[in-house]
Design a protein around this motif. Structure first.
Motif, short mmCIF file in Angstrom:
data_model
loop_
_atom_site.label_atom_id
_atom_site.label_comp_id
_atom_site.label_asym_id
_atom_site.label_seq_id
_atom_site.Cartn_x
_atom_site.Cartn_y
_atom_site.Cartn_z
N PHE A 31 47.70 -54.67 11.32
CA PHE A 31 47.63 -55.85 10.46
C PHE A 31 46.62 -56.81 11.07
O PHE A 31 46.69 -57.12 12.26
N GLU A 32 45.68 -57.30 10.26
CA GLU A 32 44.72 -58.30 10.71
C GLU A 32 44.79 -59.49 9.77
O GLU A 32 44.85 -59.32 8.54
N PHE A 33 44.76 -60.69 10.34
CA PHE A 33 44.93 -61.92 9.56
C PHE A 33 43.79 -62.89 9.83
O PHE A 33 43.37 -63.08 10.98
N TRP A 34 43.32 -63.52 8.75
CA TRP A 34 42.37 -64.62 8.84
C TRP A 34 42.99 -65.81 8.09
O TRP A 34 43.41 -65.66 6.93
N PHE A 35 43.09 -66.96 8.74
CA PHE A 35 43.61 -68.18 8.13
C PHE A 35 42.45 -69.15 7.92
O PHE A 35 41.62 -69.33 8.82
N SER A 36 42.41 -69.79 6.75
CA SER A 36 41.29 -70.69 6.47
C SER A 36 41.73 -71.73 5.45
O SER A 36 42.62 -71.50 4.63
N ASN A 37 41.08 -72.89 5.49
CA ASN A 37 41.27 -73.89 4.45
C ASN A 37 40.15 -73.83 3.41
O ASN A 37 40.07 -74.67 2.52
N THR A 38 39.30 -72.81 3.56
CA THR A 38 38.24 -72.55 2.59
C THR A 38 38.53 -71.24 1.88
O THR A 38 38.83 -70.23 2.54
N ASP A 39 38.45 -71.24 0.59
CA ASP A 39 38.75 -70.05 -0.20
C ASP A 39 37.82 -68.89 0.20
O ASP A 39 36.61 -69.07 0.35
N PHE A 40 38.39 -67.70 0.37
CA PHE A 40 37.59 -66.52 0.70
C PHE A 40 36.79 -66.04 -0.51
O PHE A 40 35.88 -65.23 -0.36
N ALA A 41 37.15 -66.51 -1.69
CA ALA A 41 36.41 -66.21 -2.93
C ALA A 41 36.27 -64.71 -3.16
O ALA A 41 35.24 -64.24 -3.66
N GLY A 42 37.28 -63.96 -2.76
CA GLY A 42 37.26 -62.53 -3.02
C GLY A 42 36.39 -61.72 -2.10
O GLY A 42 36.22 -60.51 -2.31
N VAL A 43 35.84 -62.34 -1.05
CA VAL A 43 34.95 -61.64 -0.11
C VAL A 43 35.70 -61.37 1.18
O VAL A 43 36.23 -62.29 1.81
N ALA A 44 35.76 -60.13 1.57
CA ALA A 44 36.48 -59.75 2.79
C ALA A 44 35.80 -60.36 4.00
O ALA A 44 34.57 -60.22 4.17
N ILE A 74 45.99 -60.17 15.31
CA ILE A 74 46.00 -58.72 15.12
C ILE A 74 47.34 -58.19 15.61
O ILE A 74 47.79 -58.53 16.71
N VAL A 75 47.97 -57.37 14.81
CA VAL A 75 49.22 -56.72 15.20
C VAL A 75 49.02 -55.22 15.09
O VAL A 75 48.72 -54.70 14.00
N ASN A 76 49.15 -54.53 16.20
CA ASN A 76 49.03 -53.08 16.23
C ASN A 76 50.39 -52.44 16.46
O ASN A 76 51.09 -52.79 17.42
N LEU A 77 50.76 -51.51 15.60
CA LEU A 77 51.96 -50.70 15.83
C LEU A 77 51.50 -49.35 16.36
O LEU A 77 50.65 -48.69 15.76
N LEU A 78 52.05 -48.94 17.49
CA LEU A 78 51.66 -47.68 18.09
C LEU A 78 52.11 -46.53 17.20
O LEU A 78 53.10 -46.64 16.47
N PRO A 79 51.40 -45.39 17.24
CA PRO A 79 51.76 -44.26 16.36
C PRO A 79 53.21 -43.81 16.49
O PRO A 79 53.80 -43.37 15.51
N GLY A 80 53.81 -43.93 17.66
CA GLY A 80 55.20 -43.50 17.84
C GLY A 80 56.22 -44.57 17.54
O GLY A 80 57.41 -44.38 17.81
N GLU A 133 45.95 -47.92 7.86
CA GLU A 133 46.84 -46.82 8.19
C GLU A 133 46.92 -46.63 9.70
O GLU A 133 45.95 -46.85 10.42
N THR A 134 48.08 -46.18 10.15
CA THR A 134 48.23 -45.83 11.56
C THR A 134 47.62 -44.45 11.80
O THR A 134 47.47 -43.65 10.89
N ALA A 135 47.28 -44.19 13.04
CA ALA A 135 46.71 -42.89 13.40
C ALA A 135 47.69 -41.76 13.13
O ALA A 135 47.29 -40.60 13.01
N ALA A 136 48.98 -42.06 13.05
CA ALA A 136 49.99 -41.02 12.82
C ALA A 136 50.32 -40.84 11.36
O ALA A 136 51.15 -40.03 11.01
N SER A 137 49.66 -41.60 10.47
CA SER A 137 50.00 -41.49 9.05
C SER A 137 49.32 -40.30 8.42
O SER A 137 48.50 -39.63 9.03
N GLY A 138 49.69 -40.02 7.18
CA GLY A 138 49.13 -38.87 6.49
C GLY A 138 47.75 -39.16 5.94
O GLY A 138 47.53 -39.21 4.73
#
Length: 882
Positions: free
Chosen positions: A581-594, A602-608, A637-642
């Protein structure tokens, strides 16, 4: 006794099978001729294309492509093809058989798969059991590319008895070893099905050295191999003679790896037949095999009727059913072959006696308790990929993901009765548990505000011995307006990011605490109407890891330090689960642009991580406060996903931003390697802990310096019985773990600087640590990990000049195989190939204190170095041989 082994030794070495038929496809006609539909059926002697070492024992009836006409339209034919080609040499050479049976005039012969679907049928004699040992399977180098195959062995009613998925790239070949023993009198069909290919041509795959046999009818056996499941003799195996007989060879086989070589009492090792020279043929978890040698009277071991020969604890203590009590493990799969002095196979059947042990019972006393803790702890912390499922279980893998981590520990605690059995709570705590369970059910059914008020009061007044650890969570903001980038599609009109906010229960102010860890969106009781998966992406990219963006507009700035999430539901337990999971917080609209900048969190869940596999809503830390009206979230997706599937989508059921307690913090000191634990950030709550694990996929930990919290302050040190904090027995560079099996300790708000020892390898340069802690409810949380200080050096800088370059290679080469202590050695001790790997991995790096830049190694330099390494290693091996 006489054994025909001269040209079969190589062909049968891989499977350690001496009594089998092996098909090699030689002497069967010119290239591109069809494999006879009944090749090697009921073989009792060698023939063209196969050899037999089972004496007069009748063999299996084979049918090559029972439905081959579906492939080529020729009724009664098959698609298997005898083929000769230099491109198949790697397959031919995987297991060297030799002799005319396997080739023609030294030209390799293989069985080619002309289509993407082929079968081999195996029909056993009445009462007999199929034994499918192994086969070589591969892809030629003639056509570059990648293919994937599913191999399945099904019985007469299409139940899958064994399966394996295989991927080949550019001429790969491997030995497939089912080591399968079938049921008495049952027929089986081995299916080869190609599931994916990067090119369109057929006929680029082949098999060779198909090894199989059968165990004859045991309905009129002369004895039994008696295996004790439980009790004081748990795991003990004995040969029992119902009629008098002598034996000169025997083998116990277990495809699941259920055997215990360390506990086996062999005739060879005890000299129990002093007049003969017995020798061990194989001593593995899959095969215990010994036989009488050619010298001596060769009269074997004699047993009178009713006598038994004890083989010791030759079989591991394993459950018959999985944790649910109904799903078979299929680990009671011992097959037994025993021969008299003349080489005749005797009818002696395996027989399991005693009550089956429950899941998690490692000592065989039929309960899971503190007596099993030392056995579980011995494997706790380890990674067991490459083992069979039964072997991984014996090392503490209770959730089936081939490791023993904090999630397996929680399963073990639950199997032992959970907190209610391991701790002695105050009466008010027991009442609180019952009241909380009733309240959750009532809220789901009645939304009864009065019941909720009672529960909240109970939480505030009752004992904290068994209460949920973190209580101070609340939902941040109202339901946001959601959107996705242009070009990123939802799966259908009922799916999309707005569906991540459709559970109004989670919007109840202050009450999300009762949903966390208790709400599973696959629970038919909570959700009798079912829940559709909530998707944020419209398609899969086979062979790639997929990700998707979700934009959220909260209408006004919000501040969050946690989020709640529940993984999507799917038929495959790990397919398309979000691992990052990656997060960006802003007081300016992203206007649909990644956004392309560095994420705020950043939150990483290990494959196991078991939290990936189910659909329970849980909290995850954002490692600090983050503020903004607009939030962009990328899920990956995690590295362990399909990742190779094309039938499901990435996404989740529910998501909320949360305001919650501040984090527990693991501080990593780059200078000293010390790890410290604290809970003193503003907004901290008391933490009740009974276990934790520190993971490093890159191997940046050192168990030698790990001393844990045991003995520090309120953390009692255990004596090995689980009565205090004890280190995991299998802690390693990838995982350190510690637990308090029969209790818990409080990490009080405001506490800090509890040292876990110098357990960080500060020369590794790897900063990927994850700290997961658990309470007696089995709830798992991530802690914040922060790095301080400057590393004293960098691994591979063996001349200590602040940079890793060619000069360090020279130092390594000149000291290889000595006990010299090199500077900046990440694995102190003798100088080995591992030190070369550290140098190679860090080539070009400089220490923070060095201002000199080192260029990337040129191809020429690396080629020279590689040549030097090869020469040095060859010289060393030659010197050792002399």
């Amino acid at each position: 006794m006489i054994r025909r082994t001269f040209f079969l030794a190589g062909a049968l070495a891989a499977s350690s099978v001496c009594h089998a038929t092996v098909v090699g496809f030689g002497q069967l006609g010119g290239s591109n001729s069809t494999v006879p539909k009944n090749l090697a059926s009921r073989a009792t002697a060698d023939g063209n294309g196969f050899v037999v070492t089972n004496g007069a024992t009748p063999n299996i009836v084979l049918t090559w492509d029972a439905n081959g006409e579906q492939n080529n339209g020729n009724l009664g034919s098959n698609g298997w093809d005898i083929h000769t080609s230099n491109f198949f040499q790697q397959i031919e050479n995987t297991t060297i058989g030799g002799g005319a049976w396997d080739n023609e005039g030294s030209t390799q012969r293989v069985g080619q798969l002309d289509f993407g679907l082929h079968t081999i049928g195996f029909a056993a004699d009445p009462g007999a059991q199929l034994v499918l040992n192994s086969l070589d399977f591969g892809h030629t180098g003639e056509t570059a590319g990648t293919t994937m195959w599913d191999l399945t062995l099904t019985d007469s009613v299409s139940n899958v008895a064994w399966s394996q998925s295989v991927t080949f790239t550019n001429g790969m070949a491997q030995t497939i070893s089912p080591n399968f023993v079938g049921l008495a009198g049952e027929d089986y069909l081995l299916t080869f099905m190609r599931t994916n290919s990067t090119y369109g041509s057929d006929g680029r795959h082949a098999i060779d050295n198909l090894s199989f046999g059968q165990i004859p009818d045991l309905s009129n056996s002369v004895g039994s191999l008696v295996i004790n499941r439980s009790g004081v003799n748990a795991g003990v195996a004995s040969i029992r003679a119902d009629q008098a007989f002598s034996f000169s060879e025997y083998e116990i086989r277990s495809p699941s790896g259920a055997l215990n070589p360390d506990g086996w009492t062999s005739i060879t090792g005890t000299n129990a037949d002093p007049t003969d020279d017995w020798s061990i043929v194989s001593e593995t978890a899959a095969s215990l095999h010994e036989k009488d040698g050619p010298t001596g009277p060769n009269d074997g071991v004699s047993l009178g009727a009713g006598a038994q020969y004890n083989l010791g604890q030759a079989v591991n203590i394993l459950p018959t059913f999985r944790r649910d009590g109904t799903t078979p493990t299929n680990w009671e799969d011992a097959a037994f072959t025993i021969y008299d002095a003349g080489g005749t196979l005797l009818a002696v059947a395996p027989e399991y006696v005693g009550s089956p042990v429950p899941w998690g019972d490692y000592n065989g006393d039929l309960v899971v308790n503190a007596q099993d803790w030392p056995l579980f702890r011995a494997g706790f912390g380890g990674n067991y990929s490459g083992m069979t499922a039964s072997q991984a279980y014996l090392h503490g893998d209770l959730d089936g993901d081939f490791d023993s981590d904090i999630h397996d520990y929680n399963v073990f605690v639950a199997l032992a009765g959970g907190a209610s059995a391991l701790l002695v709570p105050e009466p008010s705590s027991m009442a609180l548990i019952a009241l909380t369970g009733v309240a959750i059910f009532a809220r789901r059914r009645l939304r009864n505000a009065l019941v909720l008020a009672i529960v909240v009061a109970g939480v505030s007044q009752g004992s904290s011995a068994l209460a949920q650890t973190l209580q101070g969570f609340s939902v941040v903001g109202s339901t946001p307006i959601t959107s996705i980038p242009a070009g990123q599609l939802n799966e259908n009109e009922n799916a999309g990011p707005n569906q991540l906010f459709d559970d109004t229960i989670l919007d109840e102010s202050g009450q999300i605490v009762f949903d966390l860890f208790t709400t599973n969106y696959t629970d038919p009781i909570l959700f009798p109407g079912g829940f559709l998966g909530q998707y944020a992406i419209g398609g899969e990219t086979p062979g790639a890891v997929d990700s998707a963006f979700v934009f959220m507009d909260y209408g006004a700035p919000v501040t969050a330090n946690w989020f709640a999430y529940s993984q999507r539901t799917g038929g495959n337990a790990v397919a398309d689960k979000v691992g990052k999971f990656e997060f960006w917080f802003s007081n300016t609209d992203f206007a649909g642009v990644a956004p392309t900048g560095t994420p705020d969190a950043i939150v990483n869940l290990l494959p196991g991580d078991n939290r990936i596999a189910d659909s329970t809503i849980r909290p995850y830390t954002l490692s600090g406060d983050h503020t903004g009206q607009y939030v962009a979230m990328r899920i990956t997706e995690t590295a362990a996903s399909g990742a190779l599937t094309s039938t499901s989508r990435i996404g989740g059921h529910e998501f909320r931003l949360l305001d919650g307690p501040s984090d527990v913090v693991l501080t990593v000191n780059r200078t000293s390697g010390e790890l410290t634990l604290r809970n003193n950030l503003a907004g901290a709550e008391n933490i009740l802990m009974n276990g934790y694990a520190i993971d490093s996929p890159g191997g940046a930990l050192t168990s030698a310096g790990f001393n844990g919290v045991g003995g520090d302050g309120s953390f009692p040190l255990g004596n090995g019985s689980g009565n205090g904090w004890e280190l995991a027995g299998a802690s390693n560079p990838n995982r350190l773990a510690e637990a308090f099996f029969t209790g818990q300790s409080t990490l009080t708000a405001g506490s800090g600087a509890i040292s876990l020892g110098n357990a960080y390898n500060n020369l590794s340069g790897v900063e990927d640590l994850a700290f997961l802690w658990s309470n007696t409810n089995g709830e798992v949380y991530n802690a914040r990990v922060e790095y301080i200080g400057v590393a004293p050096g960098i691994a591979g800088d063996y001349n200590d000049d602040g940079m890793v370059n060619a000069a360090d290679y020279t130092v390594w080469r000149d000291n290889l195989d000595t006990n010299v202590s090199l500077p900046n050695d990440s694995s102190p001790g003798s100088v080995t190939a591992a030190d070369y790997t550290a140098w190679s991995n860090n080539y070009g790096k400089t220490s923070p204190s060095s201002a000199v830049s080192v260029p990337e190694p040129s191809a020429v330099l690396m080629l020279v170095v590689a040549a030097g390494v090869t020469t040095r290693w060859r010289r060393t091996r030659r010197d050792q041989a002399v």
